[in-house]
Design an enzyme around this catalytic site. Structure first.
Site, mmCIF file in Angstrom:
data_model
loop_
_atom_site.group_PDB
_atom_site.id
_atom_site.type_symbol
_atom_site.label_atom_id
_atom_site.label_comp_id
_atom_site.label_asym_id
_atom_site.label_seq_id
_atom_site.Cartn_x
_atom_site.Cartn_y
_atom_site.Cartn_z
ATOM 1 N N GLN A 280 28.990 -17.270 48.621
ATOM 2 C CA GLN A 280 28.139 -16.140 48.228
ATOM 3 C C GLN A 280 27.301 -16.453 46.989
ATOM 4 O O GLN A 280 26.560 -15.599 46.516
ATOM 5 C CB GLN A 280 29.008 -14.902 47.950
ATOM 6 C CG GLN A 280 29.743 -14.388 49.163
ATOM 7 C CD GLN A 280 28.812 -13.849 50.249
ATOM 8 O OE1 GLN A 280 27.678 -13.477 49.976
ATOM 9 N NE2 GLN A 280 29.301 -13.829 51.477
ATOM 10 N N ASP B 252 34.676 -21.918 46.089
ATOM 11 C CA ASP B 252 34.069 -21.364 47.295
ATOM 12 C C ASP B 252 32.735 -20.758 46.876
ATOM 13 O O ASP B 252 32.691 -19.687 46.269
ATOM 14 C CB ASP B 252 35.016 -20.308 47.885
ATOM 15 C CG ASP B 252 34.383 -19.545 49.051
ATOM 16 O OD1 ASP B 252 33.185 -19.730 49.310
ATOM 17 O OD2 ASP B 252 35.098 -18.753 49.684
ATOM 18 N N HIS C 157 38.140 -14.656 50.037
ATOM 19 C CA HIS C 157 37.892 -14.507 51.476
ATOM 20 C C HIS C 157 39.053 -15.194 52.204
ATOM 21 O O HIS C 157 39.643 -16.139 51.677
ATOM 22 C CB HIS C 157 36.569 -15.227 51.781
ATOM 23 C CG HIS C 157 36.041 -15.058 53.166
ATOM 24 N ND1 HIS C 157 36.522 -15.773 54.240
ATOM 25 C CD2 HIS C 157 35.045 -14.271 53.662
ATOM 26 C CE1 HIS C 157 35.844 -15.439 55.322
ATOM 27 N NE2 HIS C 157 34.944 -14.521 54.997
ATOM 28 N N CYS D 35 36.926 -9.678 55.695
ATOM 29 C CA CYS D 35 37.790 -10.880 55.615
ATOM 30 C C CYS D 35 38.465 -10.977 54.243
ATOM 31 O O CYS D 35 38.649 -12.088 53.721
ATOM 32 C CB CYS D 35 37.028 -12.160 55.930
ATOM 33 S SG CYS D 35 36.322 -12.188 57.565
ATOM 34 N N LYS E 41 24.100 -18.539 54.854
ATOM 35 C CA LYS E 41 24.039 -17.460 53.861
ATOM 36 C C LYS E 41 22.930 -17.726 52.835
ATOM 37 O O LYS E 41 22.735 -16.955 51.908
ATOM 38 C CB LYS E 41 25.390 -17.314 53.164
ATOM 39 C CG LYS E 41 26.487 -16.820 54.125
ATOM 40 C CD LYS E 41 27.764 -16.573 53.414
ATOM 41 C CE LYS E 41 28.949 -16.482 54.349
ATOM 42 N NZ LYS E 41 29.079 -15.193 55.034
HETATM 43 C C1 PLP Z 1 33.245 -15.878 49.903
HETATM 44 C C2 PLP Z 1 33.231 -16.427 51.299
HETATM 45 N N1 PLP Z 1 33.934 -17.519 51.583
HETATM 46 C C3 PLP Z 1 33.939 -18.067 52.797
HETATM 47 C C4 PLP Z 1 33.225 -17.521 53.831
HETATM 48 C C5 PLP Z 1 33.238 -18.170 55.183
HETATM 49 O O1 PLP Z 1 31.965 -18.642 55.487
HETATM 50 P P1 PLP Z 1 31.607 -19.155 56.961
HETATM 51 O O2 PLP Z 1 31.992 -18.040 57.901
HETATM 52 O O3 PLP Z 1 30.145 -19.399 56.915
HETATM 53 O O4 PLP Z 1 32.402 -20.383 57.195
HETATM 54 C C6 PLP Z 1 32.483 -16.364 53.602
HETATM 55 C C7 PLP Z 1 31.756 -15.697 54.695
HETATM 56 O O5 PLP Z 1 31.541 -14.508 54.676
HETATM 57 C C8 PLP Z 1 32.478 -15.805 52.302
HETATM 58 O O6 PLP Z 1 31.767 -14.718 52.016
#
Ligand code: PLP
Length: 419
Positions: free
Chosen positions: A216, A213, A133, A377, A239
């Site tokens: 998900q 990270d 992401h 993203c 999430k």
């Molecule tokens: C794999 C991953 N990393 C990071 C993020 C960023 O999360 P947040 O927008 O809650 O900070 C997301 C959000 O979709 C994501 O799916």
């Protein structure tokens, strides 16, 4: 994660009982019952979480760790109880290894800024993957620019898995200059579950710091940070059935103690003079300013709510939805699923020949069906698969087979209209 209908039945998974706890699922969109398949963007919230937040505001609203008065003490206790809940949920050794942030993005920016200051020198390498992401790309790019380091990328296969090795050399991604491995546990676009434990072990053999990270993963997998062996683990509350504006950065105590703070301000200090500031102990060194107290309390409740259920049964239910939806979607003419890894959570990204994802998303919305369209993203990943965007359906514990059938039927109908 691979389970069968039998397993679900044995565990007595009652999706209707779960659905009854989500007030939003009674909403109608364009006169149709809401079918919410955008859980990878943000999941819906059970009543208990909504109530925990509003009860805080209605009964104990006060700032934390500041006052001697009763409300402040109660608010502090409730916030710290959430920290302890999260500690046990992810099996961290200490509660002070759980740092509250505003979400995964903030957690990863904290990690990249602070590790950059601590570790990165000119010519050092930061290793990420091709399915990250933007939140796990850009903060590292910024850190590399600041310190003259180099960003390296593990490629992604046609199936949407990490390429295990270049030629026959499994170690080639890691060099003596690799200082950080920052990897997504689960891809938000492909659904792929990455073998993070193995890669963490590989990075550690070479002395690298490891960052995961988990945005998900937190709602779908059992997370045990000690078993994974990672140094840092980031996730968002929203999430995982919790409130927006909440997140966590887990960090191994010894490393967190070495890392410099990211943001300065109230609560993160020990002493301040105009000449010099000394910092508070963990976790407060990394928690400048007033936190999202109501949200953190809601996040604690969301984790407790999830823990009331058998995670394996939830995962099995979501896996059935994944298998059923994959099979049905593939019957649509011109369908291409992007991301066919062996190990997946309930995320399906797809493109359909002659149909723009935006148009499809709009037509599905008119049928009350919420899906995500676009690049999610993950622009470099879109480029890897030669598409500008996809339609993505992502499942949660409250979704049903009937909803999948509605989505497939509505997609088929939309395709006829759009071609
Ligand atoms: C794999 C991953 N990393 C990071 C993020 C960023 O999360 P947040 O927008 O809650 O900070 C997301 C959000 O979709 C994501 O799916």
């Amino acid at each position: 994660m691979s389970t069968t209908a039998d397993t679900v039945e044995k565990k007595g998974y009652d999706v209707e009982e779960i659905r009854a706890q989500f007030p939003i699922l009674k909403e109608r969109v364009h006169g149709k019952p809401l079918v919410y398949f955008d859980n990878a963007a943000t999941s819906q919230k059970p009543r208990r979480v909504i109530k925990a937040e509003s009860t805080y505001y209605a009964t104990i609203n006060a700032n934390v760790h500041r006052g001697v008065h009763t409300l402040s003490t109660k608010a502090t206790e409730a916030q710290e109880a959430a920290r302890e809940t999260i500690r046990t949920h992810i099996n961290a050794k200490h509660a002070h290894e759980v740092i509250f942030t505003s979400g995964t993005t903030a957690s990863l920016n904290l990690a990249a800024f602070s590790l950059g200051q601590l570790l990165l020198k000119k010519g050092d390498e930061v290793l990420i993957s091709g399915m990250e992401h933007h939140s796990n790309i850009v903060p590292w790019q910024l850190a590399c620019e600041r310190h003259g380091a180099v960003l390296k990328v593990i490629p992604v296969t046609d199936e949407g898995e990490l390429e295990p090795r270049r030629r026959d050399d499994a170690t080639e991604y890691f060099t003596e200059r690799t200082k950080v491995l920052a990897l997504t546990h689960v891809s938000n676009t492909l659904g792929t579950i990455n073998p993070v434990k193995e890669l963490i072990a590989e990075a550690k053999k070479r002395g690298g710091v490891t960052v995961v990270d988990g945005a998900q993963a937190i709602a779908h997998l059992d997370i045990d940070v000690q078993d994974l062996g990672c140094d840092l683990y980031a996730f968002s509350g929203h999430k995982a059935y919790g409130p927006t504006g909440t997140g966590v950065l887990y960090g191994r105590e010894e490393l967190l103690n070495e890392m410099p703070p990211w943001q300065g301000g109230g609560e993160m200090i020990d002493t301040v003079t105009f000449e010099k500031t000394t910092y508070a102990k963990l976790p407060f060194k990394f928690e400048a300013g007033t936190p999202h107290i109501a949200g953190i309390i809601g996040l604690g409740e969301a984790i407790r709510w999830m823990e009331d259920y058998d995670k394996q049964a939830m995962a099995a239910h979501e896996h059935l939805l994944l298998e059923h939806a994959t099979k049905e979607l593939l019957t649509i003419d011109g369908m291409r699923i992007i991301g066919t890894a062996k190990e997946k959570v309930g995320v399906i990204s797809f493109v359909i020949e002659g149909v723009h994802h935006y148009d499809l998303g709009t037509l599905l919305d008119q049928q009350g069906i919420a899906v995500r369209t676009g690049h999610h993203c993950t622009q470099p990943l879109m480029e890897r698969f030669g598409v500008s965007g996809t339609t993505r359906t992502s499942f949660a514990c409250f979704n049903t087979v009937e909803e999948v059938n509605s989505m497939v039927a509505a997609t088929r109908k939309a395709v006829k209209m759009l071609r």
